[in-house]
Scaffold this motif. Structure first.
Motif, PDB file in Angstrom:
ATOM      1  N   ILE A  25       0.804  -1.241  -0.121  1.00 62.84           N
ATOM      2  CA  ILE A  25       0.102   0.030   0.098  1.00 62.84           C
ATOM      3  C   ILE A  25       0.816   1.194   0.045  1.00 62.84           C
ATOM      4  O   ILE A  25       1.704   1.447   0.765  1.00 62.84           O
ATOM      5  CB  ILE A  25      -0.868   0.045   1.184  1.00 62.84           C
ATOM      6  CG1 ILE A  25      -1.728  -1.186   1.306  1.00 62.84           C
ATOM      7  CG2 ILE A  25      -1.840   1.414   1.205  1.00 62.84           C
ATOM      8  CD1 ILE A  25      -2.920  -1.163   0.411  1.00 62.84           C
ATOM      9  N   THR A  26       0.484   2.143  -0.845  1.00 64.83           N
ATOM     10  CA  THR A  26       0.985   3.547  -0.594  1.00 64.83           C
ATOM     11  C   THR A  26       0.419   4.354   0.236  1.00 64.83           C
ATOM     12  O   THR A  26      -0.964   4.115   0.376  1.00 64.83           O
ATOM     13  CB  THR A  26       1.203   4.328  -2.055  1.00 64.83           C
ATOM     14  OG1 THR A  26      -0.010   4.294  -2.387  1.00 64.83           O
ATOM     15  CG2 THR A  26       2.426   3.724  -3.032  1.00 64.83           C
ATOM     16  N   ARG A  27       0.879   5.356   0.688  1.00 67.87           N
ATOM     17  CA  ARG A  27       0.080   6.358   1.857  1.00 67.87           C
ATOM     18  C   ARG A  27       0.944   7.552   1.899  1.00 67.87           C
ATOM     19  O   ARG A  27       2.325   7.792   1.863  1.00 67.87           O
ATOM     20  CB  ARG A  27      -0.184   5.809   3.148  1.00 67.87           C
ATOM     21  CG  ARG A  27       1.264   5.374   3.939  1.00 67.87           C
ATOM     22  CD  ARG A  27       0.750   4.872   5.447  1.00 67.87           C
ATOM     23  NE  ARG A  27       1.987   4.591   6.214  1.00 67.87           N
ATOM     24  CZ  ARG A  27       1.847   3.986   7.491  1.00 67.87           C
ATOM     25  NH1 ARG A  27       0.745   3.547   7.907  1.00 67.87           N
ATOM     26  NH2 ARG A  27       3.040   3.915   8.073  1.00 67.87           N
ATOM     27  N   GLY A  69       5.569   6.745   2.601  1.00 61.17           N
ATOM     28  CA  GLY A  69       6.120   5.588   2.345  1.00 61.17           C
ATOM     29  C   GLY A  69       5.188   4.465   1.793  1.00 61.17           C
ATOM     30  O   GLY A  69       4.072   4.672   1.432  1.00 61.17           O
ATOM     31  N   ILE A  70       5.650   3.293   1.978  1.00 65.06           N
ATOM     32  CA  ILE A  70       4.870   1.979   1.694  1.00 65.06           C
ATOM     33  C   ILE A  70       4.561   0.982   2.778  1.00 65.06           C
ATOM     34  O   ILE A  70       5.590   0.966   3.750  1.00 65.06           O
ATOM     35  CB  ILE A  70       5.873   1.333   0.424  1.00 65.06           C
ATOM     36  CG1 ILE A  70       5.788   2.128  -0.829  1.00 65.06           C
ATOM     37  CG2 ILE A  70       4.980  -0.189   0.091  1.00 65.06           C
ATOM     38  CD1 ILE A  70       6.955   1.762  -1.720  1.00 65.06           C
ATOM     39  N   ALA A 109       6.560  -1.454   7.386  1.00 64.18           N
ATOM     40  CA  ALA A 109       6.692  -0.270   6.787  1.00 64.18           C
ATOM     41  C   ALA A 109       8.104   0.193   6.058  1.00 64.18           C
ATOM     42  O   ALA A 109       8.952  -0.112   6.635  1.00 64.18           O
ATOM     43  CB  ALA A 109       6.183   0.936   7.443  1.00 64.18           C
ATOM     44  N   PHE A 110       8.090   0.800   5.011  1.00 71.37           N
ATOM     45  CA  PHE A 110       9.452   1.072   4.520  1.00 71.37           C
ATOM     46  C   PHE A 110       9.348   2.341   3.262  1.00 71.37           C
ATOM     47  O   PHE A 110       8.203   2.579   3.051  1.00 71.37           O
ATOM     48  CB  PHE A 110      10.286  -0.032   3.793  1.00 71.37           C
ATOM     49  CG  PHE A 110       9.383  -0.530   2.538  1.00 71.37           C
ATOM     50  CD1 PHE A 110       9.541  -0.263   1.332  1.00 71.37           C
ATOM     51  CD2 PHE A 110       8.587  -1.726   2.747  1.00 71.37           C
ATOM     52  CE1 PHE A 110       9.027  -0.859   0.023  1.00 71.37           C
ATOM     53  CE2 PHE A 110       7.982  -2.368   1.813  1.00 71.37           C
ATOM     54  CZ  PHE A 110       7.980  -1.906   0.505  1.00 71.37           C
ATOM     55  N   GLY A 111      10.395   2.972   3.338  1.00 69.89           N
ATOM     56  CA  GLY A 111      10.268   4.354   2.297  1.00 69.89           C
ATOM     57  C   GLY A 111       9.546   5.549   3.307  1.00 69.89           C
ATOM     58  O   GLY A 111       9.333   5.475   4.378  1.00 69.89           O
ATOM     59  N   ALA A 112       9.366   6.529   2.756  1.00 70.41           N
ATOM     60  CA  ALA A 112       9.069   7.633   3.187  1.00 70.41           C
ATOM     61  C   ALA A 112       8.326   8.712   2.196  1.00 70.41           C
ATOM     62  O   ALA A 112       8.570   8.619   1.099  1.00 70.41           O
ATOM     63  CB  ALA A 112      10.114   8.582   4.065  1.00 70.41           C
TER      64      ALA A 112
END
Length: 428
Positions: free
Chosen positions: A72-74, A83-84, A101-104
């Motif tokens: 999921i993206t958010r 992130g995701i 969760a990962f990314g930002a």
């Protein structure tokens, strides 16, 4: 061989599979649906279960991997980085029990392709290299495209891939019709904003470090085509049409007309196409493109709008299409195979009337082309009370994804709740 020995060998063989294959095999049997379908209203023969009660406010798009893992993206919220989000069901009950969760940052469009998880931000297209069976990538993201217009309204971006190694992305524009947000404004002609937005751009999907370029524009004349999909060898886009006709042109349009007249078009897009924004909009009274009041229109005049390519279908005004998904599975009846599912985020521009949309619709296709009128497939997201502002809605659908078994996943943006829709009747 004894029964115990057979069971032991079977267990060893299962764990010898790739972890993702083992999970997919474990979940081969469809899980039980919720007694109330998670609050959704569905066509006969369909049922639904809630996969998770929420991945967080601002959740946007969704994809499901071949092993059933969900991504999921958010958007960021407070101290949460955005992130995701990745989810996994480890016991086959249909409910997510592991979350990573990962990314930002602000993330939107999402796709799995050739071992990479691609996603869009407000100004870039990026990707993570994914290891099969792992929920999180081992390394940092690669930037495929940077420098796209991303500030102001309508910055959300979706992505779609063709079968020739290209990625498509929408670049929306914030205004209703290239004019100042004031009563009886006259817009510049031609609209200078179309040079860097208001259309679809095309880049190479596997080339890292591409800068934004005006020359990469694929099609133009679209206010915010934030729902895009490659389907049957063609790009399709569902566009967010204009708002506020009665607010800025009260002598020409009533609140009722504003609520119903500017339809949300479904476009079949070829390279070089132009679709008329900001000069024209699709009118529900005539089902024709008519001239915008910012360019001298009176609510009836067609004028220059006759030159632009017409939409292939349409959705009601202000429903806010935010996701398109071709259905390529076989679990659903034949009627749904080869059609498009559209997530409608719901309106906020019908005031003082009740808001509308907040559903997942289905657009039938036949022989590779649009066939007939849209159908509301999944409803009940906004709750039982009247929705007078968008904040009154219990849930706002934002994306759909097809599972490996042909089931349909839906994510909404108010809490990040996810449903899985299955067909339990006999296939037709």
């Amino acid at each position: 061989m004894t029964r115990a020995r057979i069971l032991a060998v079977a267990l060893v063989c299962t764990w010898a599979l790739h972890p993702g294959q083992a999970r997919a095999q474990q979940r081969a049997a469809a899980p039980a649906c919720d007694p109330d379908n998670g609050g959704l209203t569905l066509p006969p023969g369909f049922c639904a279960l809630v996969v998770t009660e929420g991945t967080g406010e601002g959740s946007r798009h969704i994809v499901v991997a071949p092993d059933g893992d969900i991504f999921i993206t958010r958007h960021p919220l407070g101290t949460r980085p955005g992130g995701i989000v990745a989810l996994r069901d480890t016991n086959g009950d249909g409910k997510a029990d592991i979350t990573e969760a990962f990314g930002a940052g602000i993330t939107h469009g999402l796709a799995l392709r050739n071992g990479y998880l691609y996603y869009a931000t407000t100004s870039s297209i990026e990707r993570f290299k994914m290891t099969p069976g792992e929920l999180k990538p081992a390394g940092p993201a690669e930037v495929i495209v940077s420098g796209m217009r991303g500030m102001g309204g309508h910055a959300d971006k979706d992505i779609a891939f063709d079968d020739r190694g290209n990625v498509y992305v929408n670049i929306g524009l914030p205004s209703n019709a290239c004019a100042e947000m004031k009563q009886n404004a006259v817009a510049p002609d031609p609209c200078p904003l179309l040079a860097d937005g208001g259309g679809i751009w095309r880049f190479k999907a596997d080339v890292v470090g591409q800068p934004y370029a005006r020359e990469a524009r694929y099609a133009t004349g679209m206010r915010q085509p934030v729902a895009i999909a490659w389907h049957n060898g063609t790009l399709y886009a569902a566009m967010n049409s204009r708002d506020s006709l009665n607010v800025f042109y009260p002598d020409k349009f009533t609140a009722q007309e504003n609520a119903e007249r500017p339809l949300e078009p479904l476009l079949e897009i070829k390279e070089g196409d132009a679709y008329g924004w900001p000069y024209c909009w699709l009118d529900s009274q005539t089902n024709k493109m008519i001239l915008a009041p910012e360019y001298g229109g009176d609510g009836k005049m067609v004028g220059r709008c006759a030159q632009y390519k017409e939409p292939v279908a349409s959705f009601p005004a202000h429903w806010a299409p935010v996701g398109l998904m071709p259905y390529t599975g076989t679990q659903f009846p034949a009627h749904y195979r080869g059609g498009l599912f559209m997530a409608a985020h719901g309106s906020h521009n019908r005031t003082p009337l009740e808001q509308a949309g907040y559903n997942v619709t289905f657009q039938p296709f036949a022989n590779g082309k649009v066939s007939g009128k849209y159908e509301v497939f999944a409803d009940g997201f906004k709750g039982s009370k009247p929705v007078l502002t968008r904040n009154d809605a219990v849930a706002r659908p934002n994306g759909t994804a097809q599972g490996p078994d042909g089931s349909l996943y839906i994510v909404e943006s108010t809490k990040g709740k996810i449903w899985r829709v299955l067909y339990k009747g006999a296939a037709k």
